[in-house]
Motif scaffolding. Structure first.
Motif, mmCIF file in Angstrom:
data_model
loop_
_atom_site.group_PDB
_atom_site.id
_atom_site.type_symbol
_atom_site.label_atom_id
_atom_site.label_comp_id
_atom_site.label_asym_id
_atom_site.label_seq_id
_atom_site.Cartn_x
_atom_site.Cartn_y
_atom_site.Cartn_z
ATOM 1 N N ARG A 229 -1.441 -47.311 12.295
ATOM 2 C CA ARG A 229 -2.523 -46.328 12.299
ATOM 3 C C ARG A 229 -3.841 -46.983 11.942
ATOM 4 N NH1 ARG A 229 -0.785 -41.249 9.828
ATOM 5 N NH2 ARG A 229 1.336 -40.890 10.522
ATOM 6 N N ARG B 99 -3.228 -42.220 14.751
ATOM 7 C CA ARG B 99 -2.036 -43.048 15.014
ATOM 8 C C ARG B 99 -2.349 -43.985 16.187
ATOM 9 N NH1 ARG B 99 1.092 -37.823 14.579
ATOM 10 N NH2 ARG B 99 0.614 -37.146 12.473
ATOM 11 N N GLY C 80 -5.863 -33.104 5.689
ATOM 12 C CA GLY C 80 -4.593 -32.486 5.315
ATOM 13 C C GLY C 80 -4.064 -33.303 4.146
ATOM 14 N N MET C 81 -2.920 -32.934 3.615
ATOM 15 C CA MET C 81 -2.344 -33.731 2.531
ATOM 16 C C MET C 81 -0.832 -33.780 2.715
ATOM 17 S SD MET C 81 -2.558 -33.267 -1.606
ATOM 18 C CE MET C 81 -1.765 -31.692 -1.627
ATOM 19 N N GLY C 82 -0.275 -34.962 2.588
ATOM 20 C CA GLY C 82 1.179 -35.115 2.730
ATOM 21 C C GLY C 82 1.887 -34.773 1.432
ATOM 22 N N GLY D 33 -1.780 -33.874 11.935
ATOM 23 C CA GLY D 33 -0.746 -33.047 11.324
ATOM 24 C C GLY D 33 -0.971 -31.570 11.630
ATOM 25 N N LYS E 95 4.647 -42.835 6.664
ATOM 26 C CA LYS E 95 4.811 -41.706 7.588
ATOM 27 C C LYS E 95 4.719 -42.251 9.005
ATOM 28 C CE LYS E 95 2.733 -37.320 8.989
ATOM 29 N NZ LYS E 95 1.634 -36.349 8.825
ATOM 30 N N LEU F 192 -2.890 -29.476 10.569
ATOM 31 C CA LEU F 192 -4.298 -29.055 10.578
ATOM 32 C C LEU F 192 -4.799 -28.719 11.982
ATOM 33 C CD1 LEU F 192 -6.401 -28.952 8.311
ATOM 34 C CD2 LEU F 192 -7.066 -31.254 8.969
ATOM 35 N N HIS G 55 -0.706 -38.177 0.089
ATOM 36 C CA HIS G 55 -1.579 -39.014 0.912
ATOM 37 C C HIS G 55 -2.594 -38.134 1.631
ATOM 38 C CE1 HIS G 55 1.161 -38.200 4.464
ATOM 39 N NE2 HIS G 55 -0.007 -38.165 5.074
ATOM 40 N N ALA H 131 -5.688 -38.655 4.865
ATOM 41 C CA ALA H 131 -5.947 -39.573 5.969
ATOM 42 C C ALA H 131 -4.691 -40.438 6.141
ATOM 43 C CB ALA H 131 -7.196 -40.394 5.703
ATOM 44 N N ASN I 150 -3.345 -37.768 17.549
ATOM 45 C CA ASN I 150 -4.060 -36.641 16.935
ATOM 46 C C ASN I 150 -5.153 -36.130 17.869
ATOM 47 O OD1 ASN I 150 -2.602 -36.626 14.537
ATOM 48 N ND2 ASN I 150 -3.984 -38.067 13.517
ATOM 49 N N ASP J 208 -8.362 -40.360 10.414
ATOM 50 C CA ASP J 208 -7.288 -41.324 10.676
ATOM 51 C C ASP J 208 -6.647 -40.988 12.012
ATOM 52 O OD1 ASP J 208 -5.919 -39.012 9.704
ATOM 53 O OD2 ASP J 208 -4.164 -40.249 9.268
ATOM 54 N N LYS K 278 4.436 -27.935 0.052
ATOM 55 C CA LYS K 278 3.307 -28.654 -0.561
ATOM 56 C C LYS K 278 3.040 -28.173 -2.000
ATOM 57 C CE LYS K 278 2.299 -31.004 3.157
ATOM 58 N NZ LYS K 278 1.396 -30.678 4.223
HETATM 59 O O1 LIG Z 1 -0.499 -38.053 9.884
HETATM 60 C C1 LIG Z 1 -1.680 -37.874 10.130
HETATM 61 O O2 LIG Z 1 -2.153 -38.093 11.228
HETATM 62 C C2 LIG Z 1 -2.595 -37.447 9.090
HETATM 63 O O3 LIG Z 1 -3.902 -37.405 9.327
HETATM 64 C C3 LIG Z 1 -2.105 -37.058 7.745
HETATM 65 O O4 LIG Z 1 -2.974 -37.426 6.724
HETATM 66 C C4 LIG Z 1 -1.837 -35.567 7.704
HETATM 67 O O5 LIG Z 1 -3.041 -34.845 7.692
HETATM 68 C C5 LIG Z 1 -1.021 -35.237 6.492
HETATM 69 O O6 LIG Z 1 0.153 -35.988 6.536
HETATM 70 C C6 LIG Z 1 -0.649 -33.786 6.433
HETATM 71 O O7 LIG Z 1 0.111 -33.475 7.527
HETATM 72 P P1 LIG Z 1 0.838 -32.087 7.618
HETATM 73 O O8 LIG Z 1 -0.210 -31.039 7.422
HETATM 74 O O9 LIG Z 1 1.431 -32.044 9.005
HETATM 75 O O10 LIG Z 1 1.850 -32.061 6.552
#
Ligand SMILES: O=C(O)C(O)[C@@H](O)[C@H](O)[C@H](O)COP(=O)(O)O
Length: 456
Positions: A371, A260, A333-335, A231, A366, A233, A339, A341, A270, A258, A394
């Motif tokens: 994944r 894809r 990161g965090m969705g 994401g 997502k 990050l 979520h 990972a 990623n 994690d 967020k």
């Molecule tokens: O989708 C992925 O590959 C992730 O590892 C996922 O956990 C991501 O870190 C979060 O969804 C935050 O993504 P964003 O920072 O792009 O919102």
């Protein structure tokens, strides 16, 4: 019945030049004891009473339906009264049935909780009676309260958890777990929340924290193991290129917390994105970057990735007593659904899974849908976990995760609690705009529903 109580434990706040830094302990749920019983009242048929005449017989028939036992005495008495009055030639006087006691209602989701049973000494399970959730974990498992007092929207996760019903116990055994209030090492203050003015200073801080952990770990153990998420990050980590001289990158091992399921060259990968953005510039040896084999079916890809981790010596990847890998740093990161990972709300992958380090994920809410992900137990075995969120989008979820205790599994980010290590939240001003750290010491401000939003 005693319900669950929201409890905020001690916290303190300090301010630094470029960031407000709040150190806070995790919040926990305290629950009362005793199982929740579905209070339906016992039903019973009226005892047989002989009818003296057709009128009395009709009354008897009317009474001979299922009715709460608490009222049947009254009805029997009423019938007896009618018979007696008719015999005496007086009009029947109906005796008022005693009012049924009103059940005290508690706000959702407290009535859905039943007794926490500590089975291991370290873990609390929610035991949910079959009659309460007959179709499994309800879709409103995200029963955390919004600041308005409303129940938060239904989690986006499409699949209900099916296999947690234990037929022999005639109850649902919820698979998610809480840690006890104290960490294994007995300390309580294991998390801090750092808020930065803008995304640029947040990114700089993420890279600083990364580089300083790397140096610290290499100095102490001769290596640094880090697991990254995807994401936004990845873009934030680009600044590591400016720290190329600070770290001995040949001693750095990169994993994916994690990933894809696709080829490295795919735009969704990623690892591919990170290679292009910064990894290839840092001079990390090819063999130290552990990527997945995206050509395998998802379950085999997960097993193969775990296999790669298992092959590493314990000098590089030590293990806990429970045979979990101890990474030096996990960057998450965090969705918007909380979520982390590829551990999405209310999904089976979030359940305790002591035997596996890496799990396959299908039907991910997502995209892309397939994944692999490290388990929450692996994340929580790391020496340090960074949780990074940026942007207005967020803000609400950050507030929910940090200020409202949800049911376990509803907000995966709340389950991030390193057992031995530290959790550092890194936020920008926008993602932190809904939290009120200055009130975190104020017991009266809990639960949070009535706390006014910070003035802007
Ligand atoms: O989708 C992925 O590959 C992730 O590892 C996922 O956990 C991501 O870190 C979060 O969804 C935050 O993504 P964003 O920072 O792009 O919102």
């Amino acid at each position: 019945m005693k319900g669950a109580r929201l409890v905020r434990r001690s916290s303190r706040t300090r301010t630094t030049a470029h960031a407000t830094t709040t150190t806070a302990t995790r919040r926990g749920i305290e629950r009362g004891s005793g199982p929740v019983q579905a209070n339906k009242g016992s039903l019973g048929l009226r005892r047989s009473v002989g009818a003296a005449n057709p009128h009395q017989a009709r009354l008897l028939r009317l009474c001979a339906v299922a009715e709460p036992t608490g009222e049947k005495e009254n009805k029997e008495q009423a019938v007896a009264n009618v018979a007696a009055s008719e015999e005496a030639g007086k009009p029947a006087r109906k005796k008022k049935p005693a009012k049924a006691k009103k059940e005290k209602k508690e706000p959702w989701p407290l009535t859905r909780y039943s007794n926490p049973v500590s089975t291991t000494g370290k873990t609390h399970y929610n035991v949910i009676h079959r009659s309460q959730w007959p179709t499994g974990v309800p879709s409103v498992m995200g029963g955390h309260m919004m600041p308005s007092g409303e129940v938060a929207p239904v989690a986006t996760s499409p699949s209900a958890i099916k296999d947690i019903y234990d037929a022999t116990q005639t109850q649902y055994v919820h698979p998610f777990h809480y840690y006890e209030e104290e960490r294994v090492d007995g300390t309580r203050e294991n998390s801090s929340v750092n808020v930065h003015n803008n995304k640029a200073s947040l990114s700089a801080s993420v890279c600083d924290e990364f580089a300083s952990k790397a140096k610290e770990s290499i100095a102490a153990t001769g290596k640094f193991t880090v697991a990254l998420s995807g994401g936004s990050l990845i873009q934030m980590l680009e600044g590591l290129k400016e720290r190329k001289q600070e770290v001995d990158w040949s001693k750095v091992y990169v994993f994916w917390v994690d990933e894809r399921l696709c080829d490295l060259s795919d735009k969704d990968s990623n690892a591919g994105a990170a290679k292009a953005a910064f990894l290839d510039d840092l001079g990390i040896p090819e063999g130290n970057h552990h990527t997945i084999d995206g050509s395998l079916p998802v379950d085999q890809a997960a097993r193969a990735y775990e296999g790669k981790m298992l092959q590493l010596s314990q000098e590089v990847l030590p293990r806990t007593e429970d045979n979990l890998p101890v990474l030096d740093l996990v960057v998450l990161g965090m969705g918007p659904d909380a979520h982390v990972a590829s551990l999405f709300p209310n999904r089976q992958e979030l359940a305790e899974n002591p035997k596996q380090w890496v799990l396959p994920v299908s039907n991910s809410p997502k995209p892309p849908s397939e994944r692999i992900t490290m388990t929450m137990d692996v994340i929580n075995s790391a020496r340090q976990v960074m949780l990074v969120a940026a942007g207005k989008g967020k803000a609400e979820v950050v507030q929910r995760v940090l200020e409202h205790q949800s049911l376990p599994g509803a907000l995966p980010a709340q389950l991030v609690m390193p057992k031995q290590g530290k959790l550092v939240w890194l936020l920008d001003a926008e993602s932190a705009s809904e939290i009120s750290p200055t009130t975190w010491d104020d017991n009266k401000a809990w639960p949070r529903n009535n706390v006014p939003k910070p003035s802007t």
